[in-house]
Design a protein around this motif. Sequence first.
Motif, PDB file in Angstrom:
ATOM      1  N   MET A 100      71.557  42.903  41.373  1.00 47.67           N
ATOM      2  CA  MET A 100      72.757  42.268  40.549  1.00 47.67           C
ATOM      3  C   MET A 100      72.967  42.828  39.146  1.00 47.67           C
ATOM      4  N   PHE A 101      71.633  42.906  38.610  1.00 47.33           N
ATOM      5  CA  PHE A 101      71.600  43.322  37.132  1.00 47.33           C
ATOM      6  C   PHE A 101      72.371  44.479  37.056  1.00 47.33           C
ATOM      7  N   LYS A 102      71.972  45.469  37.861  1.00 50.33           N
ATOM      8  CA  LYS A 102      72.455  46.920  37.680  1.00 50.33           C
ATOM      9  C   LYS A 102      73.979  46.679  37.584  1.00 50.33           C
ATOM     10  N   LEU A 103      74.633  46.028  38.684  1.00 52.05           N
ATOM     11  CA  LEU A 103      75.938  45.873  38.628  1.00 52.05           C
ATOM     12  C   LEU A 103      76.545  45.352  37.359  1.00 52.05           C
ATOM     13  N   GLY A 107      85.073  40.495  40.728  1.00 43.35           N
ATOM     14  CA  GLY A 107      86.294  41.006  41.010  1.00 43.35           C
ATOM     15  C   GLY A 107      86.557  42.593  40.974  1.00 43.35           C
ATOM     16  N   ASP A 108      85.547  43.076  40.343  1.00 46.18           N
ATOM     17  CA  ASP A 108      85.435  44.646  40.305  1.00 46.18           C
ATOM     18  C   ASP A 108      84.691  45.302  41.447  1.00 46.18           C
ATOM     19  N   LEU A 109      84.210  44.382  42.509  1.00 47.18           N
ATOM     20  CA  LEU A 109      83.727  45.116  43.543  1.00 47.18           C
ATOM     21  C   LEU A 109      84.488  45.297  44.886  1.00 47.18           C
ATOM     22  N   LEU A 168      83.545  46.211  50.666  1.00 49.74           N
ATOM     23  CA  LEU A 168      81.981  46.726  51.247  1.00 49.74           C
ATOM     24  C   LEU A 168      81.000  46.506  50.235  1.00 49.74           C
ATOM     25  N   GLU A 169      81.173  46.780  49.072  1.00 52.50           N
ATOM     26  CA  GLU A 169      79.945  46.196  47.987  1.00 52.50           C
ATOM     27  C   GLU A 169      79.612  44.911  48.212  1.00 52.50           C
ATOM     28  N   ILE A 170      80.441  43.910  48.052  1.00 50.30           N
ATOM     29  CA  ILE A 170      80.287  42.496  48.402  1.00 50.30           C
ATOM     30  C   ILE A 170      79.456  42.415  49.683  1.00 50.30           C
ATOM     31  N   GLU A 171      79.894  43.003  50.632  1.00 46.70           N
ATOM     32  CA  GLU A 171      79.337  42.639  52.037  1.00 46.70           C
ATOM     33  C   GLU A 171      77.923  43.224  52.090  1.00 46.70           C
TER      34      GLU A 171
END
Length: 161
Positions: free
Chosen positions: A74-77, A85-87, A90-93
């Motif tokens: 999460m910190f990387k993101l 909202g930017d993800l 597929l990234e959220i899943e």
Amino acid sequence: MKNTALFLAFFIGIAATAQPKDFKEKKEKLDALRVAFITDELELTPEEAQAFWPVFNERNNKIETLRREMMETMFKLKNQGKILGDLTDLEIEKMMQMRFSNEKEIAKINESYHARLVEAVGLRKTAKLYMSEMRFQRKLIERSRSRKGDGERGGPPPPRD
């Protein structure tokens, strides 16, 4: 129980005034609070403590490693400037599946250490441990919420307009 409240209040006061900037220092203080709280709640004898703490710490280290992995993702993101909202879907899943996987693994760890904890301190104190861990978390949340007015993080988010 009265001793627990006094002891916890004392350490919370120290932690609030010291305001360590280093995460490691904060973690060490939190760990010391947890140890004191659980020791008092379980009323461990010296023999029980000697058998209990190595098992408890081993279990917690494994759980902490899993939680840290999730937080690092999460910190990387966040460091990449991404918000939900930017993800992509597929990234959220992928993140949600990682979370579910971690929660299942934490449950497996807790289940695998249960018998060892019972062996160390007995069934009743093991059950009391689980309740004490929840109580300790609630106290931390309450403390965080109460510090909101002190310019610290914590408490519910401000209302949206």
